[in-house]
Write a protein that holds these residues in place. Structure first.
Motif, mmCIF file in Angstrom:
data_model
loop_
_atom_site.group_PDB
_atom_site.id
_atom_site.type_symbol
_atom_site.label_atom_id
_atom_site.label_comp_id
_atom_site.label_asym_id
_atom_site.label_seq_id
_atom_site.Cartn_x
_atom_site.Cartn_y
_atom_site.Cartn_z
ATOM 1 N N ALA A 8 0.797 -1.223 0.000
ATOM 2 C CA ALA A 8 0.000 0.000 0.000
ATOM 3 C C ALA A 8 0.834 1.279 0.000
ATOM 4 C CB ALA A 8 -0.961 0.005 1.182
ATOM 5 N N GLY A 9 2.051 1.264 0.484
ATOM 6 C CA GLY A 9 2.849 2.469 0.529
ATOM 7 C C GLY A 9 3.510 2.819 -0.790
ATOM 8 N N ARG A 10 3.521 1.895 -1.715
ATOM 9 C CA ARG A 10 4.187 2.130 -2.990
ATOM 10 C C ARG A 10 3.300 2.895 -3.958
ATOM 11 N NH1 ARG A 10 5.884 -3.521 -4.695
ATOM 12 N NH2 ARG A 10 5.389 -4.375 -2.686
ATOM 13 N N ALA A 11 3.910 3.670 -4.803
ATOM 14 C CA ALA A 11 3.209 4.396 -5.854
ATOM 15 C C ALA A 11 3.400 3.661 -7.167
ATOM 16 C CB ALA A 11 3.747 5.811 -5.959
ATOM 17 N N ASP A 12 2.450 3.814 -8.055
ATOM 18 C CA ASP A 12 2.531 3.240 -9.393
ATOM 19 C C ASP A 12 2.821 4.375 -10.362
ATOM 20 O OD1 ASP A 12 2.079 2.259 -11.948
ATOM 21 O OD2 ASP A 12 0.269 1.164 -11.397
ATOM 22 N N PRO A 13 3.994 4.400 -10.989
ATOM 23 C CA PRO A 13 4.341 5.515 -11.875
ATOM 24 C C PRO A 13 3.396 5.654 -13.080
ATOM 25 C CG PRO A 13 5.975 3.766 -12.039
ATOM 26 C CD PRO A 13 5.046 3.390 -10.931
ATOM 27 N N GLU A 14 2.635 4.609 -13.388
ATOM 28 C CA GLU A 14 1.673 4.666 -14.494
ATOM 29 C C GLU A 14 0.313 5.229 -14.065
ATOM 30 O OE1 GLU A 14 2.542 3.844 -17.692
ATOM 31 O OE2 GLU A 14 4.534 3.697 -16.763
ATOM 32 N N ARG A 31 -3.012 10.209 5.125
ATOM 33 C CA ARG A 31 -3.345 9.030 4.323
ATOM 34 C C ARG A 31 -4.272 9.301 3.143
ATOM 35 N NH1 ARG A 31 -4.537 4.266 8.573
ATOM 36 N NH2 ARG A 31 -3.593 5.275 10.346
ATOM 37 N N LEU A 32 -4.886 10.473 3.105
ATOM 38 C CA LEU A 32 -5.815 10.743 2.010
ATOM 39 C C LEU A 32 -5.887 12.233 1.735
ATOM 40 C CD1 LEU A 32 -8.755 11.879 3.333
ATOM 41 C CD2 LEU A 32 -8.803 9.526 4.108
ATOM 42 N N ARG A 33 -6.459 12.550 0.586
ATOM 43 C CA ARG A 33 -6.672 13.942 0.206
ATOM 44 C C ARG A 33 -8.086 14.096 -0.339
ATOM 45 N NH1 ARG A 33 -3.324 11.446 -3.343
ATOM 46 N NH2 ARG A 33 -3.803 11.511 -5.575
ATOM 47 N N VAL A 34 -8.555 15.330 -0.306
ATOM 48 C CA VAL A 34 -9.875 15.659 -0.817
ATOM 49 C C VAL A 34 -9.666 16.732 -1.872
ATOM 50 C CG1 VAL A 34 -12.129 16.617 -0.221
ATOM 51 C CG2 VAL A 34 -10.973 15.050 1.365
ATOM 52 N N HIS A 51 -4.035 8.155 -0.561
ATOM 53 C CA HIS A 51 -2.709 8.493 -1.093
ATOM 54 C C HIS A 51 -1.994 7.277 -1.700
ATOM 55 C CE1 HIS A 51 -2.702 12.575 0.275
ATOM 56 N NE2 HIS A 51 -2.507 12.313 1.562
ATOM 57 N N ALA A 52 -1.970 6.169 -0.984
ATOM 58 C CA ALA A 52 -1.211 4.996 -1.440
ATOM 59 C C ALA A 52 -1.952 4.321 -2.588
ATOM 60 C CB ALA A 52 -1.017 4.011 -0.292
ATOM 61 N N HIS A 53 -1.204 3.694 -3.450
ATOM 62 C CA HIS A 53 -1.792 3.034 -4.608
ATOM 63 C C HIS A 53 -2.376 1.678 -4.219
ATOM 64 C CE1 HIS A 53 -2.535 2.372 -8.843
ATOM 65 N NE2 HIS A 53 -2.174 1.119 -8.630
ATOM 66 N N VAL A 54 -3.681 1.667 -4.030
ATOM 67 C CA VAL A 54 -4.447 0.441 -3.844
ATOM 68 C C VAL A 54 -5.683 0.579 -4.723
ATOM 69 C CG1 VAL A 54 -3.609 -0.011 -1.497
ATOM 70 C CG2 VAL A 54 -5.727 1.276 -1.820
ATOM 71 N N ALA A 55 -6.248 -0.553 -5.136
ATOM 72 C CA ALA A 55 -7.378 -0.503 -6.059
ATOM 73 C C ALA A 55 -8.734 -0.654 -5.378
ATOM 74 C CB ALA A 55 -7.222 -1.585 -7.126
ATOM 75 N N GLU A 56 -8.798 -1.392 -4.289
ATOM 76 C CA GLU A 56 -10.096 -1.735 -3.707
ATOM 77 C C GLU A 56 -10.127 -1.422 -2.212
ATOM 78 O OE1 GLU A 56 -12.207 -2.465 -5.907
ATOM 79 O OE2 GLU A 56 -10.979 -3.225 -7.538
ATOM 80 N N MET A 57 -11.337 -1.239 -1.712
ATOM 81 C CA MET A 57 -11.521 -0.988 -0.277
ATOM 82 C C MET A 57 -10.947 -2.133 0.559
ATOM 83 S SD MET A 57 -12.997 1.951 0.458
ATOM 84 C CE MET A 57 -13.800 1.713 2.046
ATOM 85 N N THR A 58 -11.049 -3.350 0.063
ATOM 86 C CA THR A 58 -10.550 -4.499 0.829
ATOM 87 C C THR A 58 -9.029 -4.611 0.798
ATOM 88 O OG1 THR A 58 -11.058 -5.895 -1.076
ATOM 89 C CG2 THR A 58 -12.678 -5.852 0.727
ATOM 90 N N ASP A 59 -8.355 -3.724 0.080
ATOM 91 C CA ASP A 59 -6.901 -3.638 0.160
ATOM 92 C C ASP A 59 -6.477 -2.897 1.432
ATOM 93 O OD1 ASP A 59 -6.364 -4.950 -2.243
ATOM 94 O OD2 ASP A 59 -6.487 -3.090 -3.403
ATOM 95 N N LEU A 60 -7.430 -2.232 2.067
ATOM 96 C CA LEU A 60 -7.152 -1.465 3.271
ATOM 97 C C LEU A 60 -7.473 -2.281 4.515
ATOM 98 C CD1 LEU A 60 -8.820 1.952 2.301
ATOM 99 C CD2 LEU A 60 -6.439 1.256 1.969
ATOM 100 N N SER A 61 -6.841 -1.908 5.602
ATOM 101 C CA SER A 61 -7.197 -2.503 6.885
ATOM 102 C C SER A 61 -8.563 -1.957 7.305
ATOM 103 C CB SER A 61 -6.151 -2.146 7.946
ATOM 104 O OG SER A 61 -6.243 -0.758 8.262
ATOM 105 N N ARG A 62 -9.143 -2.553 8.310
ATOM 106 C CA ARG A 62 -10.438 -2.075 8.797
ATOM 107 C C ARG A 62 -10.336 -0.621 9.265
ATOM 108 N NH1 ARG A 62 -14.560 -5.221 12.718
ATOM 109 N NH2 ARG A 62 -16.197 -3.648 12.626
ATOM 110 N N GLU A 63 -9.267 -0.299 9.969
ATOM 111 C CA GLU A 63 -9.062 1.078 10.439
ATOM 112 C C GLU A 63 -8.957 2.049 9.255
ATOM 113 O OE1 GLU A 63 -5.492 3.688 12.398
ATOM 114 O OE2 GLU A 63 -5.676 1.612 13.061
ATOM 115 N N GLU A 64 -8.229 1.652 8.216
ATOM 116 C CA GLU A 64 -8.085 2.510 7.036
ATOM 117 C C GLU A 64 -9.420 2.670 6.310
ATOM 118 O OE1 GLU A 64 -3.431 1.533 5.874
ATOM 119 O OE2 GLU A 64 -5.013 0.106 5.310
#
Length: 159
Positions: A8-14, A31-34, A51-64
């Motif tokens: 989750a901390g990595r960015a995707d240059p594409e 962790r996020l921007r508006v 902020h972090a490159h993830v595609a789905e809500m389930t890529d996040l922890s419950r807290e996130e």
């Protein structure tokens, strides 16, 4: 982090949302921007972007997940309080940009696509071409400083 968010901390240059803010930043936290989505016919159309490159809500922890949804609810409440739309649409797609973000879209019964999705074919002429619509757009544009202030105040509780 859960097992799905090890990267989750990595960015995707594409990824457009890793490279750029995605619009005018209205608020940013750790962790996020508006951002203002910059849709002229939909003043107040706002995106909440992880902020972090993830595609789905389930890529996040419950807290996130709780954090991003709390931000979405705060944006929705600021829209209701300041912009007073007839309805608010919430959506997360990521089909074109597979980077987790939520759309928070204020809607009015006389907007060009209502009651359909805002990307649907128009049912009516552009808002600015209708007398009531033009007046609403002018009122909303005048409300934008109040909306931005309400957002910043509400979202600061997430810091």
């Amino acid at each position: 982090m859960n097992a799905h968010s090890e990267h989750a901390g990595r960015a995707d240059p594409e990824c457009a949302l890793c490279r750029d803010d995605g619009g005018r930043v209205l608020w940013t936290g750790p962790r996020l921007r508006v951002i203002d989505a910059g849709e002229p016919e939909y003043p107040g159309f706002t995106r909440v972007i992880w902020h972090a490159h993830v595609a789905e809500m389930t890529d996040l922890s419950r807290e996130e997940r709780d954090l991003i949804m709390h931000a979405v609810w705060l944006v929705e409440q600021a829209q209701r309080d300041v912009l007073r739309p007839d309805k608010i649409n919430l959506a997360t797609f990521g089909n074109y940009v597979p980077h987790l973000h939520w759309h928070v879209i204020p809607r009015w019964r006389d907007d060009p696509q209502f009651p359909d999705a805002f990307w649907s074919p128009r049912r009516r002429p552009p808002t600015a071409d209708a007398p009531q619509g033009a007046a609403r757009l002018a009122r909303l544009e005048a409300s934008m400083p109040d909306y931005r202030m309400a957002l910043a105040t509400a979202l600061d509780e997430l810091r």
